[in-house]
Design a protein around this motif. Structure first.
Motif, PDB file in Angstrom:
ATOM      1  N   ALA A   1       0.817  -1.221   0.000  1.00  9.50           N
ATOM      2  CA  ALA A   1       0.000   0.000   0.000  1.00  9.50           C
ATOM      3  C   ALA A   1       0.846   1.263   0.000  1.00  9.50           C
ATOM      4  N   SER A   2       2.148   1.133   0.194  1.00  7.70           N
ATOM      5  CA  SER A   2       3.018   2.308   0.256  1.00  7.70           C
ATOM      6  C   SER A   2       3.071   3.011  -1.093  1.00  7.70           C
ATOM      7  N   PRO A   3       3.051   4.345  -1.108  1.00 10.75           N
ATOM      8  CA  PRO A   3       3.222   5.064  -2.383  1.00 10.75           C
ATOM      9  C   PRO A   3       4.559   4.740  -3.050  1.00 10.75           C
ATOM     10  N   LEU A   4       5.538   4.310  -2.260  1.00 12.97           N
ATOM     11  CA  LEU A   4       6.861   3.984  -2.802  1.00 12.97           C
ATOM     12  C   LEU A   4       6.898   2.619  -3.465  1.00 12.97           C
ATOM     13  N   ALA A   5       5.818   1.842  -3.344  1.00 15.59           N
ATOM     14  CA  ALA A   5       5.804   0.469  -3.859  1.00 15.59           C
ATOM     15  C   ALA A   5       4.856   0.296  -5.031  1.00 15.59           C
ATOM     16  N   GLN A   6       4.361   1.387  -5.595  1.00 19.43           N
ATOM     17  CA  GLN A   6       3.411   1.283  -6.694  1.00 19.43           C
ATOM     18  C   GLN A   6       4.145   1.027  -8.018  1.00 19.43           C
ATOM     19  N   PRO A   7       3.437   0.507  -9.024  1.00 15.03           N
ATOM     20  CA  PRO A   7       4.105   0.115 -10.278  1.00 15.03           C
ATOM     21  C   PRO A   7       4.981   1.201 -10.884  1.00 15.03           C
ATOM     22  N   TRP A   8       4.470   2.427 -10.986  1.00 16.79           N
ATOM     23  CA  TRP A   8       5.291   3.477 -11.594  1.00 16.79           C
ATOM     24  C   TRP A   8       6.508   3.787 -10.735  1.00 16.79           C
ATOM     25  N   SER A   9       6.366   3.718  -9.438  1.00 13.91           N
ATOM     26  CA  SER A   9       7.512   3.964  -8.561  1.00 13.91           C
ATOM     27  C   SER A   9       8.596   2.918  -8.788  1.00 13.91           C
ATOM     28  N   ILE A  10       8.203   1.653  -8.905  1.00 14.52           N
ATOM     29  CA  ILE A  10       9.192   0.579  -9.085  1.00 14.52           C
ATOM     30  C   ILE A  10       9.846   0.668 -10.461  1.00 14.52           C
ATOM     31  N   VAL A  11       9.032   0.693 -11.509  1.00 14.64           N
ATOM     32  CA  VAL A  11       9.586   0.697 -12.866  1.00 14.64           C
ATOM     33  C   VAL A  11      10.253   2.036 -13.170  1.00 14.64           C
ATOM     34  N   GLY A  12       9.521   3.120 -12.943  1.00 13.44           N
ATOM     35  CA  GLY A  12      10.077   4.435 -13.239  1.00 13.44           C
ATOM     36  C   GLY A  12      11.246   4.789 -12.354  1.00 13.44           C
ATOM     37  N   GLY A  13      11.107   4.530 -11.036  1.00 12.23           N
ATOM     38  CA  GLY A  13      12.172   4.885 -10.112  1.00 12.23           C
ATOM     39  C   GLY A  13      13.472   4.162 -10.419  1.00 12.23           C
ATOM     40  N   ASN A  14      13.411   2.855 -10.635  1.00  7.97           N
ATOM     41  CA  ASN A  14      14.626   2.088 -10.930  1.00  7.97           C
ATOM     42  C   ASN A  14      15.239   2.493 -12.271  1.00  7.97           C
ATOM     43  N   THR A  15      14.398   2.645 -13.302  1.00  4.43           N
ATOM     44  CA  THR A  15      14.913   2.945 -14.643  1.00  4.43           C
ATOM     45  C   THR A  15      15.480   4.356 -14.722  1.00  4.43           C
ATOM     46  N   ILE A  16      14.751   5.328 -14.222  1.00  6.52           N
ATOM     47  CA  ILE A  16      15.222   6.721 -14.255  1.00  6.52           C
ATOM     48  C   ILE A  16      16.506   6.871 -13.452  1.00  6.52           C
ATOM     49  N   SER A  17      16.569   6.231 -12.305  1.00  7.63           N
ATOM     50  CA  SER A  17      17.772   6.328 -11.473  1.00  7.63           C
ATOM     51  C   SER A  17      18.971   5.692 -12.157  1.00  7.63           C
ATOM     52  N   ALA A  18      18.740   4.558 -12.826  1.00  3.62           N
ATOM     53  CA  ALA A  18      19.846   3.928 -13.560  1.00  3.62           C
ATOM     54  C   ALA A  18      20.325   4.831 -14.696  1.00  3.62           C
ATOM     55  N   LEU A  19      19.395   5.507 -15.375  1.00  2.00           N
ATOM     56  CA  LEU A  19      19.779   6.460 -16.423  1.00  2.00           C
ATOM     57  C   LEU A  19      20.622   7.594 -15.851  1.00  2.00           C
ATOM     58  N   ILE A  20      20.220   8.080 -14.690  1.00  2.00           N
ATOM     59  CA  ILE A  20      20.994   9.137 -14.026  1.00  2.00           C
ATOM     60  C   ILE A  20      22.397   8.618 -13.705  1.00  2.00           C
ATOM     61  N   GLY A  21      22.467   7.396 -13.173  1.00  2.00           N
ATOM     62  CA  GLY A  21      23.764   6.836 -12.805  1.00  2.00           C
ATOM     63  C   GLY A  21      24.686   6.675 -13.995  1.00  2.00           C
ATOM     64  N   VAL A  22      24.163   6.184 -15.113  1.00  2.00           N
ATOM     65  CA  VAL A  22      24.985   6.017 -16.314  1.00  2.00           C
ATOM     66  C   VAL A  22      25.480   7.374 -16.812  1.00  2.00           C
ATOM     67  N   THR A  23      24.595   8.361 -16.821  1.00  2.00           N
ATOM     68  CA  THR A  23      24.976   9.697 -17.282  1.00  2.00           C
ATOM     69  C   THR A  23      26.071  10.287 -16.412  1.00  2.00           C
ATOM     70  N   VAL A  24      25.931  10.177 -15.114  1.00  2.00           N
ATOM     71  CA  VAL A  24      26.938  10.711 -14.199  1.00  2.00           C
ATOM     72  C   VAL A  24      28.271   9.993 -14.387  1.00  2.00           C
ATOM     73  N   SER A  25      28.233   8.682 -14.592  1.00  2.00           N
ATOM     74  CA  SER A  25      29.485   7.929 -14.765  1.00  2.00           C
ATOM     75  C   SER A  25      30.244   8.379 -16.011  1.00  2.00           C
TER      76      SER A  25
END
Length: 381
Positions: A79-103
């Motif tokens: 039920a957590s807002p942090l565990a909803q589908p967009w949070s999981i898919v979007g959060g992980n993917t967007i963060s990985a994109l940020i990480g690759v860009t920074v690297s």
């Protein structure tokens, strides 16, 4: 004067640690075991599917470590807002994109790991996809080694996005089979169904939306619960407190027992005649076995052909032993005018209208107790 220690402290020791006491509200042992089973199935099947897709000798890992943290949220606190589908898919993917860009842009690794996580938090916040494992996704993109470096901008999509999508899909199926709601739908706030400027009845007394906003601001904390769920929780607390104070009255005590009903093969004209004859607003509709099939009222009959089919709607129901005060939210939502009381066999035992409940509350309050009961004078009036 020597002040004795509180009851839970002895000789300066801290309170005794409760091993099985839940940290989060509602986290029963049963819920935790369901979460464990879901994580077992979800992670294993995610790895299995990715192994089938990537082959036996993939250049990248079949499943990335942040997915384990995503599984904790998905199956333990769905039920957590942090565990909803967009949070999981979007959060992980967007963060990985940020990480690759920074690297690519920052060569100092110590600075890069800090920037990756910080910018991932900012990006997730702006895209409403905040997901704690996203920080680990960003970090993995920076320090993941040669395989991640070779993958470059493919890494956020393969395997991070694919892992996340598969996990979410499995989570939806698992929660449906476990009869749990996922994705979580925040409680819908009461609305005025009469299309006037007045607030709905449930919001005219007690706390307001502004009170919730002020309380959250005064706490000065970010809460892992949506504002809509806070509102619903507080209103449920109000109702439970009222049930505790005046819960002696049951539905059986106040219901009208001589119920006017209509068979499901009746015409709209016949139902309308019964409603007008008895001056009531709701009729229970019964099937050939005298089991409740639904209800019909003047609102549903408006504009219907005289000899057509009955416009049956889903009935609001209760049991004779239910606290009568617990019907307040349903009978004040502006939509329901009566609650049908069913016996153990699913047959109509009585009906409680808004008038019944209002008269009972008035009598109970005037006498400061439920010793005398006033019945209403009709169903659904």
């Amino acid at each position: 004067m020597i002040v004795p220690p509180p009851p839970h402290q002895k000789s300066g020791f801290l309170p005794r640690f409760k091993l099985f006491s839940p940290i989060l509200a509602g986290a029963t042992l049963k819920e935790r075991l369901i979460g464990c089973l879901g994580a077992l199935i979800g992670i294993c099947l995610t790895g299995l599917v990715c192994g089938f897709v990537f082959g036996d000798d993939p250049q990248l890992p079949l499943i990335v470590a942040p997915i384990g943290a995503s599984a904790v949220l998905l199956f333990a606190v769905p039920a957590s807002p942090l565990a909803q589908p967009w949070s999981i898919v979007g959060g992980n993917t967007i963060s990985a994109l940020i990480g690759v860009t920074v690297s690519y842009l920052v060569k100092d690794q110590m600075l890069a790991i800090g920037l990756a996580v910080a910018l991932a938090i900012l990006a997730m916040s702006l895209t409403r996809s905040l997901h704690p494992p996203g920080g680990a996704s960003a970090l993995t993109a920076v320090i993941g080694g040669a395989a991640v470096a070779r993958a470059g901008y493919w890494f956020p999509f393969i395997p991070v996005a694919i892992n996340s999508l598969i996990l979410v899909a499995l989570g939806i199926v698992f929660h449906r089979l476990a009869r749990r709601q996922y994705p979580h739908r925040p409680a819908v706030a009461p609305v005025n169904t009469h299309q006037t400027a007045d607030p709905p009845p449930a919001l005219r007394v007690g706390f307001t939306s502004e009170d919730i906003d002020e309380a959250i601001a005064r706490l000065n904390e970010t809460l892992d619960i949506s504002r809509e769920d806070i509102d619903a929780l507080l209103r449920e607390v109000e109702l439970q407190a009222l049930v505790r104070q005046r819960g002696e009255l049951t539905c059986a005590d106040i219901m009208s027992r001589d119920v006017v009903t209509v068979p499901n093969d009746a015409t709209p004209d016949q139902a309308r005649s019964l409603l007008l004859k008895h001056d009531i607003r709701t009729l229970p509709v019964l099937d050939e076995n005298e089991k409740l099939q639904g209800t019909v009222g003047l609102r549903e009959l408006a504009g219907k052909e005289l000899d057509g089919k009955l416009p049956i709607t889903v009935a609001a129901t209760a049991k004779p032993s239910d606290p009568a005060i617990g019907l307040l939210p349903r009978l004040t939502d502006g939509k329901i005018h009566a609650v049908v009381v069913l016996d153990g066999d699913g047959k109509v035992a009585g009906i409680i209208s808004q008038t019944d409940l209002l008269a009972t509350l008035a009598k109970s309050l005037s006498q400061n107790g439920p010793s005398e009961i006033m019945h209403g004078n009709g169903q659904g009036i």
